[in-house]
Design a protein around this motif. Structure first.
Motif, PDB file in Angstrom:
ATOM      1  N   ASN A  19      43.063  39.082 -14.799  1.00 34.25           N
ATOM      2  CA  ASN A  19      41.923  39.968 -15.043  1.00 34.25           C
ATOM      3  C   ASN A  19      41.893  41.067 -13.991  1.00 34.25           C
ATOM      4  O   ASN A  19      42.428  40.913 -12.906  1.00 34.25           O
ATOM      5  CB  ASN A  19      40.610  39.181 -15.105  1.00 34.25           C
ATOM      6  CG  ASN A  19      40.184  38.667 -13.757  1.00 34.25           C
ATOM      7  OD1 ASN A  19      39.858  39.448 -12.861  1.00 34.25           O
ATOM      8  ND2 ASN A  19      40.178  37.354 -13.603  1.00 34.25           N
ATOM      9  N   PRO A  20      41.275  42.196 -14.295  1.00 31.83           N
ATOM     10  CA  PRO A  20      41.294  43.356 -13.394  1.00 31.83           C
ATOM     11  C   PRO A  20      40.651  43.101 -12.026  1.00 31.83           C
ATOM     12  O   PRO A  20      41.101  43.634 -11.023  1.00 31.83           O
ATOM     13  CB  PRO A  20      40.522  44.437 -14.145  1.00 31.83           C
ATOM     14  CG  PRO A  20      40.465  43.993 -15.553  1.00 31.83           C
ATOM     15  CD  PRO A  20      40.628  42.508 -15.568  1.00 31.83           C
ATOM     16  N   LEU A  25      41.480  42.407  -6.183  1.00 31.23           N
ATOM     17  CA  LEU A  25      41.210  41.689  -4.931  1.00 31.23           C
ATOM     18  C   LEU A  25      42.452  41.060  -4.309  1.00 31.23           C
ATOM     19  O   LEU A  25      42.597  41.056  -3.089  1.00 31.23           O
ATOM     20  CB  LEU A  25      40.165  40.597  -5.163  1.00 31.23           C
ATOM     21  CG  LEU A  25      38.741  41.074  -5.376  1.00 31.23           C
ATOM     22  CD1 LEU A  25      37.842  39.911  -5.760  1.00 31.23           C
ATOM     23  CD2 LEU A  25      38.218  41.782  -4.137  1.00 31.23           C
ATOM     24  N   PHE A  26      43.353  40.537  -5.132  1.00 34.92           N
ATOM     25  CA  PHE A  26      44.447  39.738  -4.596  1.00 34.92           C
ATOM     26  C   PHE A  26      45.822  40.386  -4.680  1.00 34.92           C
ATOM     27  O   PHE A  26      46.786  39.849  -4.132  1.00 34.92           O
ATOM     28  CB  PHE A  26      44.472  38.371  -5.282  1.00 34.92           C
ATOM     29  CG  PHE A  26      43.176  37.628  -5.161  1.00 34.92           C
ATOM     30  CD1 PHE A  26      42.568  37.442  -3.934  1.00 34.92           C
ATOM     31  CD2 PHE A  26      42.538  37.126  -6.277  1.00 34.92           C
ATOM     32  CE1 PHE A  26      41.365  36.764  -3.807  1.00 34.92           C
ATOM     33  CE2 PHE A  26      41.339  36.440  -6.176  1.00 34.92           C
ATOM     34  CZ  PHE A  26      40.754  36.261  -4.937  1.00 34.92           C
ATOM     35  N   SER A  27      45.942  41.529  -5.349  1.00 37.21           N
ATOM     36  CA  SER A  27      47.261  42.150  -5.484  1.00 37.21           C
ATOM     37  C   SER A  27      47.283  43.643  -5.213  1.00 37.21           C
ATOM     38  O   SER A  27      48.351  44.235  -5.178  1.00 37.21           O
ATOM     39  CB  SER A  27      47.793  41.910  -6.905  1.00 37.21           C
ATOM     40  OG  SER A  27      47.933  40.536  -7.165  1.00 37.21           O
ATOM     41  N   ASN A  28      46.131  44.265  -5.035  1.00 38.57           N
ATOM     42  CA  ASN A  28      46.070  45.710  -4.878  1.00 38.57           C
ATOM     43  C   ASN A  28      45.749  46.059  -3.423  1.00 38.57           C
ATOM     44  O   ASN A  28      44.755  45.590  -2.871  1.00 38.57           O
ATOM     45  CB  ASN A  28      44.989  46.273  -5.804  1.00 38.57           C
ATOM     46  CG  ASN A  28      45.036  47.768  -5.920  1.00 38.57           C
ATOM     47  OD1 ASN A  28      45.275  48.469  -4.956  1.00 38.57           O
ATOM     48  ND2 ASN A  28      44.786  48.252  -7.135  1.00 38.57           N
ATOM     49  N   TRP A  35      39.624  42.671   3.074  1.00 41.33           N
ATOM     50  CA  TRP A  35      40.251  41.544   3.752  1.00 41.33           C
ATOM     51  C   TRP A  35      40.377  41.796   5.252  1.00 41.33           C
ATOM     52  O   TRP A  35      40.332  40.858   6.036  1.00 41.33           O
ATOM     53  CB  TRP A  35      41.599  41.227   3.110  1.00 41.33           C
ATOM     54  CG  TRP A  35      41.435  40.942   1.659  1.00 41.33           C
ATOM     55  CD1 TRP A  35      41.955  41.642   0.610  1.00 41.33           C
ATOM     56  CD2 TRP A  35      40.651  39.905   1.074  1.00 41.33           C
ATOM     57  NE1 TRP A  35      41.543  41.106  -0.570  1.00 41.33           N
ATOM     58  CE2 TRP A  35      40.742  40.030  -0.322  1.00 41.33           C
ATOM     59  CE3 TRP A  35      39.872  38.877   1.599  1.00 41.33           C
ATOM     60  CZ2 TRP A  35      40.096  39.165  -1.196  1.00 41.33           C
ATOM     61  CZ3 TRP A  35      39.219  38.018   0.727  1.00 41.33           C
ATOM     62  CH2 TRP A  35      39.336  38.174  -0.654  1.00 41.33           C
ATOM     63  N   LEU A  36      40.524  43.053   5.637  1.00 40.84           N
ATOM     64  CA  LEU A  36      40.581  43.389   7.061  1.00 40.84           C
ATOM     65  C   LEU A  36      39.288  42.977   7.754  1.00 40.84           C
ATOM     66  O   LEU A  36      39.319  42.346   8.818  1.00 40.84           O
ATOM     67  CB  LEU A  36      40.834  44.880   7.258  1.00 40.84           C
ATOM     68  CG  LEU A  36      40.778  45.378   8.710  1.00 40.84           C
ATOM     69  CD1 LEU A  36      41.924  44.773   9.519  1.00 40.84           C
ATOM     70  CD2 LEU A  36      40.837  46.900   8.750  1.00 40.84           C
ATOM     71  N   LYS A 166      48.828  38.253  -0.175  1.00 37.20           N
ATOM     72  CA  LYS A 166      49.723  39.397  -0.410  1.00 37.20           C
ATOM     73  C   LYS A 166      49.175  40.702   0.151  1.00 37.20           C
ATOM     74  O   LYS A 166      49.952  41.566   0.548  1.00 37.20           O
ATOM     75  CB  LYS A 166      50.006  39.568  -1.909  1.00 37.20           C
ATOM     76  CG  LYS A 166      50.796  38.424  -2.509  1.00 37.20           C
ATOM     77  CD  LYS A 166      51.111  38.665  -3.964  1.00 37.20           C
ATOM     78  CE  LYS A 166      49.921  38.327  -4.824  1.00 37.20           C
ATOM     79  NZ  LYS A 166      50.199  38.409  -6.259  1.00 37.20           N
ATOM     80  N   VAL A 167      47.852  40.849   0.181  1.00 38.27           N
ATOM     81  CA  VAL A 167      47.264  42.111   0.650  1.00 38.27           C
ATOM     82  C   VAL A 167      46.369  41.951   1.869  1.00 38.27           C
ATOM     83  O   VAL A 167      45.989  42.946   2.479  1.00 38.27           O
ATOM     84  CB  VAL A 167      46.468  42.820  -0.470  1.00 38.27           C
ATOM     85  CG1 VAL A 167      47.379  43.264  -1.583  1.00 38.27           C
ATOM     86  CG2 VAL A 167      45.335  41.959  -0.992  1.00 38.27           C
TER      87      VAL A 167
END
Length: 191
Positions: A19-20, A25-28, A35-36, A166-167
């Protein structure tokens, strides 16, 4: 008619399109600033908790002359809770009594330096997912021992960082380390 793009069964695999929101949140990398903030907060909390134990005022009972004394006190408190039937499961009390207590000095060093390493890893964004996993693992251990405090919040944040591995370190050393190190499953595919 089902097209290849929206197929759910592909051979022996079930493929469900992401889902977008979770993709963002987890790949872009545009979500990396979120997250920083979480990473720096969590890293600071871990670093400060471990620094006092490893190098600061609490050092004597953690990594100094009386190493293991603080762990012994912590475990005895957890065992008292277990005996009273509060907050600590019997199986975890047995683990603490039979394994951790006899090795209190070793666990004292593991906790103190582990907290420092988790904090540093999160602050500099190096192997963020791994650092967050071990931070969450320590939070779970403290929760099982009946210590609530800030552990539920830290555990939730660590879990989110693990999901965003990942990001989450994009504004950190992971930006360069992850492409260089690769992933174990990627290396096997190329071999």
């Amino acid at each position: 008619m089902q097209t290849e793009k929206n197929r759910i069964n592909v051979g022996h695999e079930i493929v469900i399109p992401e889902n977008p929101v979770s993709h963002f949140l987890f790949s872009n990398t545009r979500s990396a600033w979120i997250w920083l903030v979480i990473r720096l907060y969590l890293g600071y909390e871990w670093l400060m908790a471990g620094w006092g134990k490893a190098f600061g005022a609490k050092r004597d009972n953690w990594t100094g002359e009386n190493a293991g004394a603080a762990i012994q006190g912590f475990i005895k408190g957890a065992l008292e809770k277990a005996e009273a039937g509060k907050d600590v499961s019997g199986w975890y009390a047995s683990f603490l009594e039979d394994f951790v207590l006899p090795n209190a000095k070793l666990f004292s060093y593991l906790v103190a330096y582990g907290e420092v390493l988790v904090g540093l890893g999160l602050i500099v964004g190096l192997l963020t997912g791994i650092a967050a996993f071990f931070g969450g693992f320590m939070n779970a251990a403290f929760l099982f021992a009946g210590t609530v405090s800030s552990n539920p919040l830290l555990f939730i944040l660590a879990t989110w960082l693990v999901l965003a591995w990942k990001v989450a370190g994009w504004y950190g050393l992971d930006r360069w380390a992850l492409p260089y190190l690769g992933t174990p499953w990627d290396r096997k595919a190329k071999a």
